[in-house]
Enzyme design. Structure first.
Site: not given
Ligand code: PEP
Length: 255
Positions: A11-13, A97, A167, A173, A215, A236
């Site tokens: 997920n590149w956001k 999400h 999640e 994040g 994370s 992410g």
């Molecule tokens: C996400 O937002 O879906 C996510 C898993 O982010 P991160 O890996 O950066 O915590």
């Protein structure tokens, strides 16, 4: 029949900022994926970068959307439809999400998006997760409500398309309070399966893919996949670093 290959989703956001950078990362991931068997990799770039799949052809690397609108077409400024995404070769769409929920997506909106995604023969990656945990188990009722509302009207025969991504918001994040543990994921996976079994049946509960996100990095990925028995990972930040994401893909392929 359950797909036993691990599902690794990027997920590149709202990153990266240029199409050139997007192409570079996508290309590096594509090269890694070509040499791997027994793993399914999906990249969800921002919508303007969906063109990369046409440019860098690789049938083993799947494309995902980060969100979608539930109406078919019309006067909905800023939204994209399932058919637009499908036209670019999108096979998965992240729905619900926590960052979309924070922008106002309710359980009802998410349900409409899931139904629209299934109708377009695309797989919804249905994200659920509590903001925080408490000692009275209220977070469990919160998760149950997210599942009940999100899957309202989804039939037994459509359930094969659904992937559930657990999640916990507190573990996502750069503002994460702490990392979740594989045991916490495993307990939640059992809880989710029980809800699905009660809503549908045991076979559907057994077959549904439940993945972990929050994370994930090359150091903790294998513990979620092995001890946590996650069917895959939603990554992410570390999915924008092809080296880190590549090592997550490689270790998932060995399981
Ligand atoms: C996400 O937002 O879906 C996510 C898993 O982010 P991160 O890996 O950066 O915590």
């Amino acid at each position: 029949m359950k797909d036993t290959n691990k599902l690794i989703i990027a997920n590149w956001k709202m990153n990266p900022q240029t199409k050139k950078e997007a192409e570079v990362i996508f290309n590096k991931i594509s090269i890694i994926v070509k040499s791997q068997k027994r793993v399914e990799v999906v990249v969800c770039p921002p919508h303007p970068f969906l063109f990369i799949k046409d440019k860098i052809k690789n049938i083993k690397l799947h494309l995902g959307g980060q969100d979608v609108f539930f109406e078919k077409e019309g006067s909905y400024t800023g939204e994209v439809s399932t058919s637009m995404l499908k036209n670019f070769g999108v096979e998965y769409i992240i729905v619900g999400h926590s960052e979309r929920r924070a922008q106002g997506d309710s359980n009802q909106t998410i349900n409409k998006k899931i139904l629209a995604t299934i109708k377009a023969s695309i797989n919804p990656i249905f994200c659920i997760g509590e903001q925080k945990r408490d000692n009275n188990g209220f977070y469990l009722s919160f998760i149950k409500e997210q599942i009940h509302s999100g899957l309202y009207g989804v039939t037994k025969s459509q359930m094969g398309k659904i992937v559930i991504a657990y999640e916990p918001v507190w573990a996502i994040g750069s503002n994460a309070i702490r990392e979740a543990t594989p045991v916490e994921f495993m307990e939640m996976k059992i809880f989710i399966k029980k809800i699905i079994a009660d809503m549908y049946d045991i076979k559907i509960a057994n077959d549904i893919r439940i993945i972990y996100g929050g994370s994930v990095n090359p150091l903790n990925a294998s513990s979620f996949l092995k001890e946590g028995e996650a069917d895959g990972l939603l990554v992410g930040r570390d999915s924008l670093n092809s080296k880190k994401f590549g090592s997550i893909i490689s270790l998932a392929a060995t399981l």
